[in-house]
Design a protein around this motif. Structure first.
Motif, short mmCIF file in Angstrom:
data_model
loop_
_atom_site.label_atom_id
_atom_site.label_comp_id
_atom_site.label_asym_id
_atom_site.label_seq_id
_atom_site.Cartn_x
_atom_site.Cartn_y
_atom_site.Cartn_z
N ILE A 110 1.19 -0.96 0.20
CA ILE A 110 0.20 -0.08 -0.16
C ILE A 110 0.66 1.03 0.16
CG2 ILE A 110 -2.35 0.98 1.16
CD1 ILE A 110 -2.68 -1.59 2.32
N ALA A 111 2.04 1.27 0.60
CA ALA A 111 2.70 2.26 1.12
C ALA A 111 3.29 3.08 -0.29
CB ALA A 111 4.01 2.27 1.92
N GLU A 116 3.38 5.37 -5.70
CA GLU A 116 3.70 5.20 -6.65
C GLU A 116 2.62 5.66 -7.85
OE1 GLU A 116 6.52 1.27 -9.00
OE2 GLU A 116 4.45 1.26 -7.66
N ILE A 117 1.02 5.55 -7.38
CA ILE A 117 -0.04 6.09 -8.09
C ILE A 117 -1.02 7.27 -7.37
CG2 ILE A 117 -0.45 3.68 -9.25
CD1 ILE A 117 -2.99 4.08 -7.49
N GLY A 118 -0.14 6.94 -6.17
CA GLY A 118 -0.90 8.65 -6.08
C GLY A 118 -2.06 8.42 -5.23
N ASP A 119 -2.32 7.27 -4.52
CA ASP A 119 -3.36 7.02 -4.36
C ASP A 119 -3.58 5.37 -4.19
OD1 ASP A 119 -6.04 6.45 -3.74
OD2 ASP A 119 -6.90 6.78 -5.96
N GLU A 120 -3.72 5.79 -2.65
CA GLU A 120 -3.13 4.35 -1.51
C GLU A 120 -5.10 3.77 -1.48
OE1 GLU A 120 -3.88 8.08 1.45
OE2 GLU A 120 -2.88 6.98 -0.75
N VAL A 121 -6.01 4.22 -1.75
CA VAL A 121 -6.99 3.98 -1.54
C VAL A 121 -7.43 2.99 -2.58
CG1 VAL A 121 -10.09 4.09 -1.76
CG2 VAL A 121 -8.17 5.59 0.10
N GLU A 122 -6.73 3.50 -4.32
CA GLU A 122 -7.37 2.77 -4.80
C GLU A 122 -6.29 1.35 -5.36
OE1 GLU A 122 -8.74 1.66 -9.26
OE2 GLU A 122 -9.24 2.79 -7.19
N VAL A 123 -5.22 1.28 -4.04
CA VAL A 123 -3.69 0.08 -4.22
C VAL A 123 -4.37 -0.39 -3.58
CG1 VAL A 123 -2.16 -0.39 -3.01
CG2 VAL A 123 -2.66 1.31 -4.39
N GLU A 181 2.56 6.17 7.62
CA GLU A 181 1.96 6.83 9.40
C GLU A 181 0.06 6.11 9.54
OE1 GLU A 181 3.21 10.57 9.00
OE2 GLU A 181 5.00 10.52 9.48
N MET A 182 -0.31 6.18 8.19
CA MET A 182 -2.34 6.21 9.13
C MET A 182 -2.42 4.69 8.92
SD MET A 182 -3.27 7.47 4.82
CE MET A 182 -2.25 8.23 4.67
N LEU A 183 -1.13 4.18 8.74
CA LEU A 183 -1.71 2.12 8.60
C LEU A 183 -2.48 1.59 9.19
CD1 LEU A 183 1.08 0.77 6.28
CD2 LEU A 183 -0.95 0.63 5.47
N GLY A 184 -2.02 2.06 10.90
CA GLY A 184 -1.88 1.34 11.95
C GLY A 184 -3.37 2.79 12.12
N ASP A 185 -3.97 3.76 11.91
CA ASP A 185 -5.29 3.93 12.05
C ASP A 185 -6.02 3.67 11.21
OD1 ASP A 185 -4.57 6.43 13.90
OD2 ASP A 185 -4.34 7.54 12.38
N ILE A 186 -5.78 3.08 10.05
CA ILE A 186 -6.74 2.06 8.98
C ILE A 186 -7.26 1.06 9.82
CG2 ILE A 186 -6.67 0.94 6.78
CD1 ILE A 186 -5.34 3.18 5.89
N GLU A 187 -5.97 0.73 10.50
CA GLU A 187 -6.31 -0.87 11.02
C GLU A 187 -7.09 -0.46 12.58
OE1 GLU A 187 -3.85 -4.29 13.03
OE2 GLU A 187 -3.27 -2.27 13.18
N MET A 189 -9.51 1.34 12.72
CA MET A 189 -10.98 1.71 11.78
C MET A 189 -11.41 0.49 11.11
SD MET A 189 -10.72 5.57 11.73
CE MET A 189 -9.23 5.89 10.73
N ASN A 190 -10.93 0.24 10.62
CA ASN A 190 -11.52 -0.62 9.43
C ASN A 190 -10.57 -1.59 8.42
OD1 ASN A 190 -12.23 2.56 7.99
ND2 ASN A 190 -14.31 0.40 8.66
N PRO A 191 -9.72 -2.59 9.64
CA PRO A 191 -9.42 -3.44 9.16
C PRO A 191 -9.36 -4.17 7.99
CG PRO A 191 -10.30 -4.47 11.35
CD PRO A 191 -10.54 -2.44 10.73
N ASP A 192 -10.16 -4.50 7.64
CA ASP A 192 -10.73 -5.43 6.67
C ASP A 192 -10.00 -4.59 5.12
OD1 ASP A 192 -13.14 -3.57 7.54
OD2 ASP A 192 -13.59 -4.62 5.28
N TYR A 193 -9.97 -2.97 5.47
CA TYR A 193 -8.91 -2.47 3.94
C TYR A 193 -7.92 -2.76 4.49
CZ TYR A 193 -12.97 1.35 3.89
OH TYR A 193 -14.32 2.28 4.08
N LEU A 194 -7.33 -3.28 4.71
CA LEU A 194 -6.37 -3.88 4.80
C LEU A 194 -5.99 -5.40 4.45
CD1 LEU A 194 -4.19 -1.80 7.56
CD2 LEU A 194 -4.34 -1.24 4.78
N GLY A 195 -7.39 -6.34 4.29
CA GLY A 195 -7.29 -7.39 4.30
C GLY A 195 -6.61 -8.04 5.53
#
Length: 239
Positions: A110-111, A116-123, A181-187, A189-195
């Motif tokens: 994700i990082a 590379e594409i400028g959009d981690e949500v899309e990744v 830096e934001m991965l911990g917050d994503i986990e 709030m929405n761990p499924d976003y990270l698989g």
């Protein structure tokens, strides 16, 4: 939080290049081996026999004529190797081994893909479905190294490895840093976003700006807070 056995665990070290991951991984490996544990040090991608070829194809600037340039092709190969990694190292054969891994697909994909594409949500949207069925086999801990960017640039300049990350511009590196830096917050709030499975709690952060012994001490504290770590040599001596 209930501690788990450290035997059979997968502990990953991640963060931007030059943050000191490899140095600390080797120190932690030595620390655990001295306590009598079997430790295997790996990297992602890095399955012995194929990892070097994958890394050359995906990232190595010295192999520029052969290196893949399509960001999604790189992501898919990276994810395929992760599936093979999990299949191999979550097997019965390694149930008593501690796996220490330089990088984790869950975070690096994700990082670096996001930068590379400028959009981690899309990744996340396009790649997480390829490994979300492995949520219950995800690494037991992913330790993210937080470090000021100028320090990593200075370290990389001394190293002069000429790898994929070294050649990227400042904007790319800042984006990588921001996503880590934001991965911990994503986990949280929405761990499924990270698989990851609901209620996962595998991300930890360490301040890697300081001298090596202080960073090492903090990582030991993190590991001891998550796992049951004992001196197995003393156990053997009591028998």
């Amino acid at each position: 939080m209930e501690k788990r056995k450290i035997e059979g665990s997968i502990i990953c070290f991640d963060g931007i290049d030059g943050s000191g991951k490899s140095t600390q991984l080797n120190l932690i490996a030595e620390y655990l081996q001295n306590k009598g544990y079997d430790v295997l040090c790996l990297r992602q991608p890095g399955i012995p026999g194929v990892g070097t070829h994958l890394r050359n194809a995906l990232f190595d600037s010295s192999s520029i004529n052969n290196r893949l340039h399509d960001v999604w092709a790189k992501r898919m190969i990276y994810l395929a190797e992760y599936r093979e990694f999990i299949d191999r190292y979550r097997s019965e054969r390694y149930k008593n081994t501690i796996i220490l891994c330089d990088r984790s697909v869950i975070s690096s994909n994700i990082a670096y893909g996001g930068a590379e594409i400028g959009d981690e949500v899309e990744v996340m949207r396009k790649t997480v479905p390829f490994y979300e069925d492995l949520a219950d086999k995800a690494p037991d801990a992913i330790i993210i190294f937080e470090v000021e960017l100028h320090k990593t640039i200075e370290r990389l300049r001394k190293r002069n490895s000429g790898n994929y990350y070294d050649d990227k511009d400042l904007e790319f590196k800042l984006k990588c840093e921001e996503i880590y830096e934001m991965l911990g917050d994503i986990e949280e709030m929405n761990p499924d976003y990270l698989g990851l499975a609901p209620g996962s709690n595998i991300f930890r952060y360490v301040d890697a700006n300081r001298d090596i012994p202080f960073v090492f001490s903090d990582i030991i504290e993190i590991i001891n807070s998550m796992f049951e770590v004992r001196d197995k040599n003393e156990d053997n001596g009591d028998r």
